[in-house]
Design a protein around this motif. Sequence first.
Motif, PDB file in Angstrom:
ATOM      1  N   ARG A  89       0.838  -1.199   0.000  1.00 12.96           N
ATOM      2  CA  ARG A  89       0.000   0.000   0.000  1.00 12.96           C
ATOM      3  C   ARG A  89       0.873   1.250   0.000  1.00 12.96           C
ATOM      4  O   ARG A  89       0.652   2.199  -0.744  1.00 12.96           O
ATOM      5  N   ARG A 128      -4.918  11.505  -0.561  1.00 10.13           N
ATOM      6  CA  ARG A 128      -5.836  10.607   0.142  1.00 10.13           C
ATOM      7  C   ARG A 128      -5.237   9.222   0.264  1.00 10.13           C
ATOM      8  O   ARG A 128      -5.672   8.418   1.070  1.00 10.13           O
ATOM      9  N   GLU A 129      -4.306   8.903  -0.593  1.00  5.94           N
ATOM     10  CA  GLU A 129      -3.633   7.604  -0.516  1.00  5.94           C
ATOM     11  C   GLU A 129      -2.228   7.776  -1.075  1.00  5.94           C
ATOM     12  O   GLU A 129      -1.949   8.764  -1.778  1.00  5.94           O
ATOM     13  N   ASP A 152      -1.468   9.139  -4.554  1.00  4.84           N
ATOM     14  CA  ASP A 152      -1.619  10.576  -4.822  1.00  4.84           C
ATOM     15  C   ASP A 152      -0.301  11.296  -4.587  1.00  4.84           C
ATOM     16  O   ASP A 152       0.127  12.132  -5.393  1.00  4.84           O
ATOM     17  N   GLY A 172      -0.121  10.695   2.526  1.00  2.00           N
ATOM     18  CA  GLY A 172      -1.442  10.120   2.246  1.00  2.00           C
ATOM     19  C   GLY A 172      -1.625   8.720   2.805  1.00  2.00           C
ATOM     20  O   GLY A 172      -2.628   8.065   2.533  1.00  2.00           O
ATOM     21  N   ALA A 173      -0.650   8.240   3.587  1.00  2.00           N
ATOM     22  CA  ALA A 173      -0.773   6.894   4.148  1.00  2.00           C
ATOM     23  C   ALA A 173      -1.855   6.874   5.221  1.00  2.00           C
ATOM     24  O   ALA A 173      -2.580   5.891   5.369  1.00  2.00           O
ATOM     25  N   LYS A 231      -2.598  -0.301  -5.386  1.00  2.00           N
ATOM     26  CA  LYS A 231      -3.987  -0.265  -4.929  1.00  2.00           C
ATOM     27  C   LYS A 231      -4.364  -1.656  -4.432  1.00  2.00           C
ATOM     28  O   LYS A 231      -4.901  -2.492  -5.165  1.00  2.00           O
TER      29      LYS A 231
END
Lengths: 307, 330, 330, 493
Positions: C216, D321-322, D325, D302-303, C221
Motif C-alpha cells: 500500500r 488521500r492515498e 496521490d 497520504g498513508a 492499490k
Amino acid sequence: EDPLRIGAATYGLQGEFMQLWSNALEAHPAVLSGDVEVTVFDGRYDALVQSNQFDSMITRQYDAILFVPIDADACVAPVIKASAAGIPVVGSNTRCNTDQLASFVGSDDVLAGQMVAQQVIDQIGDNGKVVVLEGPIGQSAQIDRGEGIDKVLAENPGIEVLERRTANWSRAEALSLMENWLTAHRDEIGGVIAQNDEMAIGAIQAIIASGRSPNDIAIAGVDGITDALKAVTQEQMATILQDATAQAQGALDVALARLGKADEVPLSDIWERYPELEWAGGEADTYNIPWTLVDQDNVAELLEQRQ
Amino acid sequence: MNQASSSATPTTSATDHRNRITGFLSDYGIIVAFIVLCVILSVVSPYFLGVNNLLNVLRQVSINGVLAIGMTFVILTRGIDLSVGSMMAFAAMVAASFAVVDSGMPLIVPLTLGLAAGLALGCVNGVMVARFAIPPFVMTLGMLSMARGLTYIYSDGMPISSLSPSFLWLGQGMVVGIPVPVILFAAVFMLAWFTLRYTTFGRYVYAVGGNPTAARLSGIKVSRITFSVYAISGLLCGLAGLMIAARTSAALPQAGVAYELDAIAAVVIGGTSLAGGKGRIVGTLFGVLIIGVINNGLDLLGVSSFYQQLVKGAIIVVAVMLDRSRLSNT
Amino acid sequence: MNQASSSATPTTSATDHRNRITGFLSDYGIIVAFIVLCVILSVVSPYFLGVNNLLNVLRQVSINGVLAIGMTFVILTRGIDLSVGSMMAFAAMVAASFAVVDSGMPLIVPLTLGLAAGLALGCVNGVMVARFAIPPFVMTLGMLSMARGLTYIYSDGMPISSLSPSFLWLGQGMVVGIPVPVILFAAVFMLAWFTLRYTTFGRYVYAVGGNPTAARLSGIKVSRITFSVYAISGLLCGLAGLMIAARTSAALPQAGVAYELDAIAAVVIGGTSLAGGKGRIVGTLFGVLIIGVINNGLDLLGVSSFYQQLVKGAIIVVAVMLDRSRLSNT
Amino acid sequence: MSTPLLHAEGIAKSFSGVPALTNGQLSLRAGTVHALCGGNGAGKSTLLNVLMGILQRDAGYVQIDGREVNFPSPHDALDTGIAMISQELEPVPDMTVAENIFLGREPRLMGALVDHRRMRLQAEQLLRELELHLPANARLGSLSIADMQMVEIARAISRDARVIIMDEPTSAIGERETELLFAAVERLKARGTGIIYVSHRMNELYRIADDYTIMRDGTFIETGAMADIDRHRLITTVLGKELDEEYAKYNRPGADTLLEVDDYGRGKDFERVSLDLKAGEILGIFGLMGSGRSEFLDALFGAAPAERGSARLRGAPFQPREPGDAMRAGIAYVTEDRKGSGLVMGASIKRNVTLASIPDVARNSLIHEGMEDAVATPFVERLQIKASSLDMPVKQMSGGNQQKVVLAKWLQTQPSILLLDEPTRGVDVGAKREIYAFMSEFARDDRAIIMTSSEIPEVLGMSDRVIVFRKGRISGELHGDELTQENLVRLSS
Ligand SMILES: Nc1ncnc2c1ncn2[C@@H]1O[C@H](COP(=O)(O)OP(=O)(O)OP(=O)(O)O)[C@@H](O)[C@H]1O
Ligand SMILES: Nc1ncnc2c1ncn2[C@@H]1O[C@H](COP(=O)(O)OP(=O)(O)OP(=O)(O)O)[C@@H](O)[C@H]1O
Ligand SMILES: O[C@@H]1[C@H](O)[C@H](O)CO[C@H]1O
Ligand SMILES: [Mg+2]
Ligand SMILES: [Mg+2]
C-alpha cells in the motif's frame, strides 16, 4: 381450520431421487388443496443433522413426520423421542430399525440389489466379468443393495467381480473411476452393476469416451432418474425404478390415516397404480412399494410422466 | 481485536469504566451480533425462546463446540486441523465397538479407548507438524483421508449400533435438567478458557501463534507447544466421537464428513485470526452458538431448504460484518 | 522456498550451473516428488504409462486444475476461496439452462452466461473482502452456502441434461488427439503462469500477499488487487462449470461439493504458502497432477474403497515431506 | 588474567554454501561492555545468533567461564544466563507489555498458572526503574516502534542474565531513551554482567564500551581496549579503507517554496502543524519519541490522511488521500519500520527495489526483467548493498543492507520530495556517508528533503533548518547558529 403441518425429514436433497420424492410430496392432492402443509428438511447426509431437525419439529409440534433416515440405526432415537411427544413418524424409502415407526412406506433395498445384479447377469450370461459401483460406505442403501448384489453373485459363481468401489452416488466420481477401470481392464469388463443411476450414467459416459459402445456392456442402475430413462430408450442401460412418488405420497397418505384424517382429505392415486398394494385403511406396518424394471415397454410412458 | 486488554487493571474513574465497556463490546462484537440474531429470531418465531428449544440448541451445538475448542488452540498457533471430522468418526467407531450392549465391557473401556483413539491420531498430526515441519494444512488433509480410511477398515464399512444404555447416556442423558452433552461442552469450554487465560501453556499458545521467532527467542519450546495443540484437538475429537455415537445411538462410518468447515467457521466467526496469535475461546463459543442458532432458527421457521442455504450464508456474512464494522468505529 | 531466485541471470561457470539445477530442484521439490510417484506407479501398474491413461489423468484433473489456478491467485494474496465448488455448480446450471438441445441458443450464449455467472459471484466475494474487509474465510464460506442455495433455487433442485452436442464438445471433444478440457486447462495455466511471472498485475499479487502494508505504501492499490483475485477465481469457476456440465452431460445441483478442499490442497501441495506472497503456479500444476495421479493410480491398482482413503492420505503427506526435506537439506 | 566470561573463537557459518561468517572471535570480560564493530553484512548478527543458539555454527567453539558450551536452541542459552536483544524487533503484538517482558518466565502460581497480578506489578516496577512511561497492560502492537524496542530492552535487562547481547538496541530509539538504556547498562556492569554491544553510532561506543572487537567480511580483524583506538582508526579499520566521519553537506536552499502545510492535524497524533519546504532544502524534524513526527509524515504521504488543514504543492492544492496521490506528485517516503512497512521480506532485492515503480520496468504492463536488473544494479553499487545476488530474498540480508534496499526503492521513483523517517537506521558509517552525500546531491534545484532522525548529530549535520515537535505540535524552529544540541533538547522536552 388450520392445515395439518407435516414435516418431511429427508436424508439430503443433493440428488435427483430425493428431489423427485420431495416434489411428489408437494404434488400430493392434500397439499395442493391446502389441507396439509409440508416442510421438507435437508438432512445433509448426516444423522446428527437429522436428529437436530427432529428436535426442532418436536418443538414446533408438527402433526406428523415423514422420515427418510440416513441410517437405519441412528434414526431410532429421534423416532422414539417424537413418538413419546405424541407425533406419529412414518418411515419412507429407507428402513429404520425400530418398532416405534407408525408405519413404513418404502421399497426393499436388498431386493433392488438383487434385481440390479440379476439384470446385468441376465445380459452377459453365466460367465463374465463385472464391476460394481457402490454408494457411500456405511449408508443403509449401500449396505442393503450390496447385500442383495452379494446374494445374486453367490448364486452365480461364473461371474467374476473385477472391481468394487464406492463412487458416493456421484456421476462425476463414477465417470473418472470407470475411465480408470477401462484402462486397467481394457476389454474385460462385461457388465456394470451400479447401486444407483447417477453412477451408472457416469459409467456410460466413460465407456463412450473410451470409444466403446455402452450397448456392448451390460449396465444397470437403481432409481429410474430421468437421464437413466433416456439411456434406457437408447438401450444403453437397464434401471430399476424406485417409485419416489409412491414412497412420498404413500407415506403422507398413511400419516393422514394415523391422524384420523384419511376420510377428510383426498388420498393420492398411487393405491390405484399398484393394485397389489393393500391400503388396509392405512393400518399396515409396512407398505412395500414394488420395484419396476424399466424396459422398452414402459420407458416411454414413464418418461412422459416426468415432463 | 485486542486480546490482551481485558486482563484489566483495577480502575476507578468513570471514563476508564466507559472505556472498559466499549472495549468489551469491541472485543466481543460477535456477542452483539449474536444478541441481535437472537432478538430477531425470538420475534419471528414464538418457539425460539422456549427453554426446551434453547436446551435443544445447546445440545445441537455441543459436538461442533467441542471440536471448535480444539480447533481454537490449533488456529491460535497459526495452524489448522482439517481432520477433526474423520478423527471423531474413528474415535466413535473404536468406542462403539467396545460399547455394544453384549460386549459386557465396563463403561470406562469404551470411554478410555475412544479418547485414546482421538488422542493418538492427534499426536500423529502433532509430530508431523511440529517435528517434521509438514504444513498443517497438508498434514491434516492427509489425516482427514487416513482417519476416514481407518474408520472404514476398522468397521468394515458397517455402522455399529446397539450400544449400552450407560454409554448412550453420554449423548442422551440429563443431569438436573441439563443434557449431558451440554455439560460436557461446558466443562471443556471452561477448561479451555481457563487454560488459555491463566496457564503458562495458554500464554505460550498465543505467543507461538503471535510470533514464533519471539517465542523461540524467549526460550519457549515452540515445537512442544505446536505438538500439544494437535494432541488436544485429537483428544477433543475423541470426546466428540463419544458424544456423537451416544447421541445418534450408533457409530457411522460416514459421521463427521465436512465437520471441519463448521468448526473452523465457528472459530473464525468468533474473531480468532487464521494468522494466529489473536483470538479468544469466548469468541469461539459465540461462533458456535451463532451457527447453531442459525440452523435451529431456519428449521423452526421451516424455511425451504433451497432458501436455507442462501439465508444461512448471508446471515454468517452479515453477522461478521456487524462485528467488524463495530470494530472500525471504535 | 525462494520464490524469486529462479529468474536466473546468464551464468557461465560450472558451479553456477550446478547451483541452478539444485536451485531448480529445491524450488520445485514437488516435481521430484511427482516424478518419484510416477516411477513407482509405472512399475506397479503396467497401464499407468499408456498414452490413453495419461490423457485420462489430464482430463480428470482439468476441472480441479482450473479451480486450483484461480485459488492460487487468491492464496497468494493471503486469501482463501471456499466457494469454488458452489460457484462452479451455479455457473454450470446457468450455462446448461441455455444449452439444452431444444433451446435453440447459439453456443456463445451459454458460454457467456456461464462465465458471467461465475464472474458475478466472484465479484461479490471480491467486493466484500476488499471493500468491506470481511475475512476471506468467512465471506467465501458464506458464498459456499449462498451459491449452492442459488443453484438449487435456479434449478429447482433438478439436474439439467440433454445438452447440445456443440456444448458437450467442451467436455468430451478432442482436438488433434487431445481432450478439449485438457486444452482449456493448459491454456488457463499458461495464461496464469504468464500473468504471475511477467505482468505488473502478477507482481502486485505477490506484493500484496507478501506485505500488504508495504504494498500500500508503495502506491499499489491493494484493494483493487484483492478484488481482482476473487473475480478471477469466480471467472475460472465459471469456466470449470462449463467444463463439468459438458463432461458429465448435465448440470447437477450437487456438483462440486467439497471441491474447495482439492483445489486448496493442490495449491498447498504445490508449495504456495497459505500465509501469502510465496508460491508458484507451476507448483500448483504439479499439486493438481499429484492428486490426479494418486486417484488414477489407486483406481488402476484396484485398491479397495477402505484402503484407498488411507493410502491416498499417506501419499499426500509423504510427497510433501519429500519436498520439504529436500529443502531443508540444501 | 582471569578467564573471560564468554569466549568464542573460529566461529564459522554458511548459508546454502555461502559463507556469512568465516572466523568469528570474541572475548567478553565480566562487568564490561564489549563493542562488536563492523560494517553492514560483516557478520556481527550471525556471530551473535550463534552465541545465542539461534543459529548452529559450522565450526569453532564457545566457552562460558572457560567451559565449552553448545546451545541447540535459545532456550539453552537462556538457561545458561545469556540473553539477547535481537536486531530485528520480535514483538508478540497481541500480548501486553508485561506479557512480552516476562514471556517464557512468567511469575507463576502453583507451578503452571500465570500470576497475572504479580507479573503486572513486576513489569510496572521494572518500567519505573527504567523510567519508561509505558502502561504494563498496553497491547504491544499499539506501541510505536521505539516503544517496542524499549520493551525488548526491558525484557533482556530484567532477565538477570550474566551475558546480555545487544544487537543495535538504539537504532530505533531517541537520545533520551538511549540515556535510559545506558543508565541501565551501568547498573548491569556494576553487577558483573558482561554486555556485547553492537551499534553503528560511534558516539555511543565511546561512551559506554570498555573493549572492542572489529570484524570485516565475516572475519575477526582485531580486538583491544576502547581507550586505545581513536575514532578515525576505528572507522578505517571497520571499513577497510580511509574515510572520515563527517557530514557531506553541500546542498544550497533556494528561495522558492515547494510545499506549504497549513494547520495540519489528525486525531490526537498531531495538530496545528504549519510549515513550508523550500526548493533545495533539507528540512529536519526533531522530537522525542511519540511526538508525532512519523504520523505527520504519514499524513503528508497520504498513508493516513490529515483530517484538518490543507497543503499546497508548488502553489497548487495538495490533498493526498492515498500513497498513490503523493507519489504522482513526486513524493517518496522512507518509513521508519522497514520490516513492517518498507519491504516484502520474502521477495528478492530486485523486486523490492522496483516495488514502488513497477510500471517503470514494464512495457504494456509486461515486466521487462532486463530493465529490472538495469534499475537495481546501480543501487547495489551506489549504496554498497552487500548481497550474493539481486535475487536474494531481503530477509536473508543484514539489517543495514535491508535499509539500503528501502532507500533504493524510493530513489527509483525519482521523486522531487523525499520524506525520510530515520533514514540511516542500522546503516554503517561508510554507507551513512554515502547516504548523506546522496541527500545533499538530491536536495538541489527544485527538489527537497524532509528528514526526521533521533540521532542529534545527524539532524544537526544534515539539516538546513530544523522544526521541533513536542506532543504533536510544533514547539519551535531553528536556523543557522541556533542549530545546537541544547536548543533541540530544550524545545523537544
Ligand atoms: N539466512 C541467511 N541466508 C543467507 N545469507 C544470510 C542469512 N543471514 C545472513 N546472511 C548473510 O550473512 C552476512 C552477514 O550478515 P549479518 O546479519 O551477520 O551482518 P551484520 O554484521 O549484522 O550487518 P548489519 O550491521 O547490517 O546488521 C550478510 O551478507 C547476509 O546476507
Ligand atoms: N496520545 C497518545 N495516546 C496513545 N498513544 C500515543 C499517543 N501519542 C502517541 N502515541 C503512540 O506513540 C506513537 C507515536 O510515535 P511516532 O512514531 O509518531 O512519534 P515520532 O515523533 O515519529 O517518534 P519516533 O518515531 O521517534 O518514535 C504512536 O504510534 C502511538 O502508538
Ligand atoms: O434410494 C436412494 C437413491 O438410490 C439415491 O440415488 C441415493 O440414495 C438412496 O438412498
Ligand atoms: Mg546485524
Ligand atoms: Mg517516528
